[in-house]
Design a protein around this motif. Sequence first.
Motif, PDB file in Angstrom:
ATOM      1  N   HIS A   1       0.843  -1.198   0.000  1.00  0.00           N
ATOM      2  CA  HIS A   1       0.000   0.000   0.000  1.00  0.00           C
ATOM      3  C   HIS A   1       0.874   1.243   0.000  1.00  0.00           C
ATOM      4  CE1 HIS A   1      -2.658  -2.915   2.328  1.00  0.00           C
ATOM      5  NE2 HIS A   1      -3.238  -2.767   1.157  1.00  0.00           N
ATOM      6  N   GLY A   2       0.231   2.376  -0.136  1.00  0.00           N
ATOM      7  CA  GLY A   2       0.942   3.643  -0.083  1.00  0.00           C
ATOM      8  C   GLY A   2       0.963   4.220   1.318  1.00  0.00           C
ATOM      9  N   LEU A   3       1.574   5.383   1.441  1.00  0.00           N
ATOM     10  CA  LEU A   3       1.730   6.052   2.728  1.00  0.00           C
ATOM     11  C   LEU A   3       0.384   6.417   3.349  1.00  0.00           C
ATOM     12  CD1 LEU A   3       3.769   7.296   4.746  1.00  0.00           C
ATOM     13  CD2 LEU A   3       3.576   9.400   3.448  1.00  0.00           C
ATOM     14  N   LEU A   4      -0.526   6.975   2.563  1.00  0.00           N
ATOM     15  CA  LEU A   4      -1.829   7.375   3.090  1.00  0.00           C
ATOM     16  C   LEU A   4      -2.632   6.167   3.556  1.00  0.00           C
ATOM     17  CD1 LEU A   4      -3.761   9.699   3.646  1.00  0.00           C
ATOM     18  CD2 LEU A   4      -4.636   9.421   1.331  1.00  0.00           C
ATOM     19  N   THR A   5      -2.595   5.085   2.790  1.00  0.00           N
ATOM     20  CA  THR A   5      -3.303   3.872   3.196  1.00  0.00           C
ATOM     21  C   THR A   5      -2.702   3.306   4.473  1.00  0.00           C
ATOM     22  OG1 THR A   5      -3.776   3.395   0.880  1.00  0.00           O
ATOM     23  CG2 THR A   5      -4.057   1.586   2.428  1.00  0.00           C
ATOM     24  N   ASN A   6      -1.378   3.334   4.582  1.00  0.00           N
ATOM     25  CA  ASN A   6      -0.735   2.875   5.811  1.00  0.00           C
ATOM     26  C   ASN A   6      -1.183   3.703   7.009  1.00  0.00           C
ATOM     27  OD1 ASN A   6       0.658   0.844   4.549  1.00  0.00           O
ATOM     28  ND2 ASN A   6       2.555   1.993   4.379  1.00  0.00           N
ATOM     29  N   LEU A   7      -1.307   5.014   6.816  1.00  0.00           N
ATOM     30  CA  LEU A   7      -1.758   5.887   7.900  1.00  0.00           C
ATOM     31  C   LEU A   7      -3.172   5.522   8.329  1.00  0.00           C
ATOM     32  CD1 LEU A   7      -1.558   8.355   9.774  1.00  0.00           C
ATOM     33  CD2 LEU A   7      -2.299   9.742   7.839  1.00  0.00           C
ATOM     34  N   VAL A   8      -4.064   5.371   7.366  1.00  0.00           N
ATOM     35  CA  VAL A   8      -5.459   5.046   7.684  1.00  0.00           C
ATOM     36  C   VAL A   8      -5.546   3.681   8.359  1.00  0.00           C
ATOM     37  CG1 VAL A   8      -7.728   4.575   6.682  1.00  0.00           C
ATOM     38  CG2 VAL A   8      -6.391   6.525   5.875  1.00  0.00           C
ATOM     39  N   VAL A   9      -4.859   2.695   7.803  1.00  0.00           N
ATOM     40  CA  VAL A   9      -4.874   1.348   8.387  1.00  0.00           C
ATOM     41  C   VAL A   9      -4.286   1.379   9.798  1.00  0.00           C
ATOM     42  CG1 VAL A   9      -3.844  -0.964   8.206  1.00  0.00           C
ATOM     43  CG2 VAL A   9      -4.882   0.098   6.212  1.00  0.00           C
ATOM     44  N   GLY A  10      -3.208   2.122   9.985  1.00  0.00           N
ATOM     45  CA  GLY A  10      -2.585   2.215  11.302  1.00  0.00           C
ATOM     46  C   GLY A  10      -3.468   2.900  12.331  1.00  0.00           C
ATOM     47  N   LEU A  11      -4.136   3.988  11.937  1.00  0.00           N
ATOM     48  CA  LEU A  11      -4.997   4.696  12.881  1.00  0.00           C
ATOM     49  C   LEU A  11      -6.255   3.895  13.215  1.00  0.00           C
ATOM     50  CD1 LEU A  11      -4.673   8.386  11.648  1.00  0.00           C
ATOM     51  CD2 LEU A  11      -3.640   7.338  13.655  1.00  0.00           C
ATOM     52  N   VAL A  12      -6.869   3.288  12.209  1.00  0.00           N
ATOM     53  CA  VAL A  12      -8.035   2.438  12.483  1.00  0.00           C
ATOM     54  C   VAL A  12      -7.592   1.208  13.283  1.00  0.00           C
ATOM     55  CG1 VAL A  12      -9.858   1.038  11.431  1.00  0.00           C
ATOM     56  CG2 VAL A  12      -9.306   3.277  10.484  1.00  0.00           C
ATOM     57  N   GLY A  13      -6.424   0.677  12.942  1.00  0.00           N
ATOM     58  CA  GLY A  13      -5.877  -0.438  13.704  1.00  0.00           C
ATOM     59  C   GLY A  13      -5.622  -0.067  15.159  1.00  0.00           C
ATOM     60  N   ALA A  14      -5.214   1.166  15.388  1.00  0.00           N
ATOM     61  CA  ALA A  14      -5.004   1.630  16.762  1.00  0.00           C
ATOM     62  C   ALA A  14      -6.311   1.628  17.538  1.00  0.00           C
ATOM     63  CB  ALA A  14      -4.394   3.021  16.758  1.00  0.00           C
ATOM     64  N   LEU A  15      -7.386   2.045  16.900  1.00  0.00           N
ATOM     65  CA  LEU A  15      -8.698   2.024  17.559  1.00  0.00           C
ATOM     66  C   LEU A  15      -9.129   0.593  17.864  1.00  0.00           C
ATOM     67  CD1 LEU A  15     -10.558   4.723  15.450  1.00  0.00           C
ATOM     68  CD2 LEU A  15      -9.679   4.953  17.777  1.00  0.00           C
ATOM     69  N   ILE A  16      -8.944  -0.295  16.895  1.00  0.00           N
ATOM     70  CA  ILE A  16      -9.301  -1.697  17.104  1.00  0.00           C
ATOM     71  C   ILE A  16      -8.435  -2.310  18.200  1.00  0.00           C
ATOM     72  CG2 ILE A  16      -9.297  -3.993  16.035  1.00  0.00           C
ATOM     73  CD1 ILE A  16      -9.982  -2.551  13.372  1.00  0.00           C
ATOM     74  N   GLY A  17      -7.129  -2.066  18.128  1.00  0.00           N
ATOM     75  CA  GLY A  17      -6.218  -2.609  19.129  1.00  0.00           C
ATOM     76  C   GLY A  17      -6.498  -2.091  20.526  1.00  0.00           C
ATOM     77  N   ALA A  18      -6.786  -0.802  20.640  1.00  0.00           N
ATOM     78  CA  ALA A  18      -7.100  -0.221  21.949  1.00  0.00           C
ATOM     79  C   ALA A  18      -8.397  -0.797  22.504  1.00  0.00           C
ATOM     80  CB  ALA A  18      -7.192   1.295  21.843  1.00  0.00           C
ATOM     81  N   PHE A  19      -9.374  -1.005  21.632  1.00  0.00           N
ATOM     82  CA  PHE A  19     -10.636  -1.604  22.067  1.00  0.00           C
ATOM     83  C   PHE A  19     -10.403  -3.021  22.587  1.00  0.00           C
ATOM     84  CE2 PHE A  19     -14.349  -4.227  20.994  1.00  0.00           C
ATOM     85  CZ  PHE A  19     -15.286  -3.638  21.842  1.00  0.00           C
TER      86      PHE A  19
END
Length: 83
Positions: free
Chosen positions: A28-46
Motif C-alpha cells: 500500500h501507499g503512505l496514506l493507506t498505511n496511515l489510515v490502516v494504522g490509525l483504524v488499527g489503533a482504535l481496534i487494538g485499543a478496544f
Amino acid sequence: MNGVGFIGAIIIGIFAGWLAEKIMGRNHGLLTNLVVGLVGALIGAFLASMFNIHFMGWVGSIIVSTIGAVLLLFLLGLFKKRA
C-alpha cells in the motif's frame, strides 16, 4: 494511544500500518498505511481494554496499533475474497 499527542499518533499510525503491511504481505501507499494504522489503533485499543491489558508510551502504542492493523487487514482480506 495514551500520551503520545497528535503528531505522535500520526507517526505511530504510519509505522503500525507499514508493519502490518509487511506482516500481511501487502503493498500500500503512505496514506493507506496511515489510515490502516490509525483504524488499527482504535481496534487494538478496544481489544486491549476488553482483555484489561494496559499499554503506555510509544512502544506499547506501536504494538497495540500493529496488532489492530494486522487484524483489520486480515478481515478486509476475507471480505475482498468473497467479492
